[in-house]
Design an enzyme around this catalytic site. Sequence first.
Site, PDB file in Angstrom:
ATOM      1  N   ASP A 229       0.830  -1.207   0.000  1.00  0.00           N
ATOM      2  CA  ASP A 229       0.000   0.000   0.000  1.00  0.00           C
ATOM      3  C   ASP A 229       0.864   1.257   0.000  1.00  0.00           C
ATOM      4  OD1 ASP A 229      -2.308   1.466   0.022  1.00  0.00           O
ATOM      5  OD2 ASP A 229      -2.743   1.180   2.144  1.00  0.00           O
TER       6      ASP A 229
ATOM      7  N   ASN B 243     -10.640  -2.786  -6.145  1.00  0.00           N
ATOM      8  CA  ASN B 243      -9.836  -1.892  -6.995  1.00  0.00           C
ATOM      9  C   ASN B 243     -10.473  -1.648  -8.365  1.00  0.00           C
ATOM     10  OD1 ASN B 243      -6.561  -3.044  -5.803  1.00  0.00           O
ATOM     11  ND2 ASN B 243      -7.787  -1.286  -5.152  1.00  0.00           N
TER      12      ASN B 243
HETATM   13  C1  FPP Z   1      -1.725   0.147  -3.427  1.00  0.00           C
HETATM   14  O1  FPP Z   1      -1.315   1.492  -3.483  1.00  0.00           O
HETATM   15  C2  FPP Z   1      -1.242  -0.598  -4.578  1.00  0.00           C
HETATM   16  C3  FPP Z   1      -2.025  -1.175  -5.549  1.00  0.00           C
HETATM   17  C4  FPP Z   1      -3.481  -1.120  -5.543  1.00  0.00           C
HETATM   18  C5  FPP Z   1      -1.441  -1.879  -6.684  1.00  0.00           C
HETATM   19  C6  FPP Z   1      -0.180  -2.639  -6.441  1.00  0.00           C
HETATM   20  C7  FPP Z   1       0.491  -2.844  -7.731  1.00  0.00           C
HETATM   21  C8  FPP Z   1       1.813  -2.808  -7.960  1.00  0.00           C
HETATM   22  C9  FPP Z   1       2.832  -2.621  -6.922  1.00  0.00           C
HETATM   23  C10 FPP Z   1       2.322  -2.908  -9.355  1.00  0.00           C
HETATM   24  C11 FPP Z   1       2.034  -4.157 -10.109  1.00  0.00           C
HETATM   25  C12 FPP Z   1       2.334  -5.409  -9.387  1.00  0.00           C
HETATM   26  C13 FPP Z   1       3.030  -6.466  -9.848  1.00  0.00           C
HETATM   27  C14 FPP Z   1       2.971  -7.698  -9.035  1.00  0.00           C
HETATM   28  C15 FPP Z   1       3.872  -6.488 -11.059  1.00  0.00           C
HETATM   29  P1  FPP Z   1      -2.445   2.610  -3.530  1.00  0.00           P
HETATM   30  O2  FPP Z   1      -2.642   2.979  -4.963  1.00  0.00           O
HETATM   31  O3  FPP Z   1      -3.667   2.135  -2.845  1.00  0.00           O
HETATM   32  O4  FPP Z   1      -1.758   3.765  -2.749  1.00  0.00           O
HETATM   33  P2  FPP Z   1      -2.484   4.895  -1.884  1.00  0.00           P
HETATM   34  O5  FPP Z   1      -3.166   4.190  -0.748  1.00  0.00           O
HETATM   35  O6  FPP Z   1      -1.343   5.738  -1.434  1.00  0.00           O
HETATM   36  O7  FPP Z   1      -3.434   5.602  -2.788  1.00  0.00           O
END
Ligand code: FPP
Length: 252
Positions: free
Chosen positions: A24, A72
């Site tokens: 996250d 998501n």
């Molecule tokens: C959470 O950060 C992250 C995600 C919803 C996506 C995770 C994806 C990756 C790290 C990239 C792709 C993965 C792979 C396995 C190649 P957020 O967007 O919720 O952050 P925030 O809470 O700060 O808004």
Amino acid sequence: MAQKELLNQIDPNRIPEHVAIIMDGNGRWAKKQGFLRIFGHRQGVDTVRNVVETAAEMGVKYLTLYAFSTENWNRPKAEVNALMQLLVDSIKKETPRLMQNGIRLETIGNVEQLPAGCNKTLTETVEATRNNTRMTLILALSYSGRWDIIEAVRKIAMDAKKGLIDPESIGEADLNAALNTANYPNPDLLIRTSGEQRISNFLLWEIAYSEIHFTNVLWPEFSTDDFYKAILDYQGRERRFGKTGDQIKQVV
Ligand code: FPP
């Protein structure tokens, strides 16, 4: 503390067999730098590569990453599309490294909902890496714990309807076997980055006895040291599984 010192404190005989991570903070990290959210996800891929390789080096056997939740799908369409593209590009690009490192890729979740191209790439990499045995990397995609439990209950109910299972006999083992995670041990350690302290519909059934490590570090900045610190935190816990501390200390 220097990286080597942290590593020296880790007991190599008590490495968690299964580590699960809620990655996250990509969006907040990007915003902090004045960039678009997708830039944070892109940076997050570098962290994924490093954590995957560090976990494998340490002897972790299963690593489950929450890459895209059922919820998501409700994000802005442009972000969802960009994340899917990033996923395809990353999997394609990283497949040779997964092979070099002996890592098997698997998925949990409603992957049929993913765009066809994404699904195709995933299937190809799952197939290409299927004989790798050093560590299994499980990507949770279009996944949520409640979704999986509902699907499992539906399967069991269908079997009961067909007379294949007696409803009176249904127990934990039946639910374990019907879940997407049937082939994996339950996570020993669950890590969540970015300072949020919640489970967000991840592995609800499976984390009943997992140790949980929360860190304020945002996922794009989660380093090898931070991973070592999570392992050390885990090793400092006494896992009692409902028993007393004295019972656990007794040598059987
Ligand atoms: C959470 O950060 C992250 C995600 C919803 C996506 C995770 C994806 C990756 C790290 C990239 C792709 C993965 C792979 C396995 C190649 P957020 O967007 O919720 O952050 P925030 O809470 O700060 O808004």
